[in-house]
Motif scaffolding. Structure first.
Motif: not given
Length: 197
Positions: A173-192
């Protein structure tokens, strides 16, 4: 009616009952994702409404930083457009990933604005700027909680649609996986993100 025919009918009825149950479970999990995204959407709208107010309040102090202010508004507009696309299809991975990328760009442009603002003591002392900054901080915290609830819903759905034998129904029935809404992609972006000016 023979015993074999009766057993075949019972097995077929059980398979049909299971298939309907699996399908309904996948639909329910997709609806939970849509509901969770609705909570994200509320926080994003609040954030998108606050950003122009922040830029307008900062303009009188940051006359020489026009490019920074324009970058914030451009990033806000891109994130707003990505949010509209994701709102219409909150379980589709491409739209959610585009929203995540736009939100990361917006966060980066806001961080640059706050870094520039550090050089302007009168801007840091402005009551309107402080108030908007505090509202942005509160909104960012609510957004983080809403994103976690959304990601939990996506995880439950992705697990259900990928597990055998439900994956047979998901593929059919075409139920494809969904993507998570990630806050960051790499360590530099993990800074507050510093939102207090």
């Amino acid at each position: 009616m023979s015993t074999t025919s009766l057993i075949s009918m019972v097995v077929l009825a059980l398979l049909l009952f299971w298939a309907v149950g699996a399908y309904n479970r996948l639909v329910r999990l997709k609806n939970i994702i849509a509901n969770a995204f609705g909570q994200i959407d509320v926080q994003l709208k609040r954030r998108y409404d606050l950003i122009p107010n922040l830029v307008d309040a900062a303009k009188k102090y940051l006359l020489h930083e026009r490019e920074t202010l324009e970058a914030v508004i451009a990033a806000r507009n891109q994130a707003f457009a990505a949010s509209d696309a994701a709102r219409s299809r909150p379980t589709r991975a491409p739209e959610v990933l585009a929203l995540a990328a736009a939100e990361q760009a917006l966060g980066g442009s806001l961080e640059r604005l706050f870094a520039v603002a550090e050089a302007y003591p009168e801007l840091k002392a402005d009551a309107t700027i402080r108030e908007i900054s505090e509202e942005l901080t509160t909104t960012e915290n609510k957004f983080a909680f809403a994103r976690q609830a959304y990601n939990d819903s996506v995880l439950n759905y992705n697990n259900a649609q990928a597990q055998f034998p439900t994956l047979l129904i998901a593929r059919l029935f075409g139920f494809a996986a969904s993507a998570m809404l990630e806050a960051t992609n790499h360590a530099a972006e993990r800074q507050a993100v510093r939102t207090h000016i």
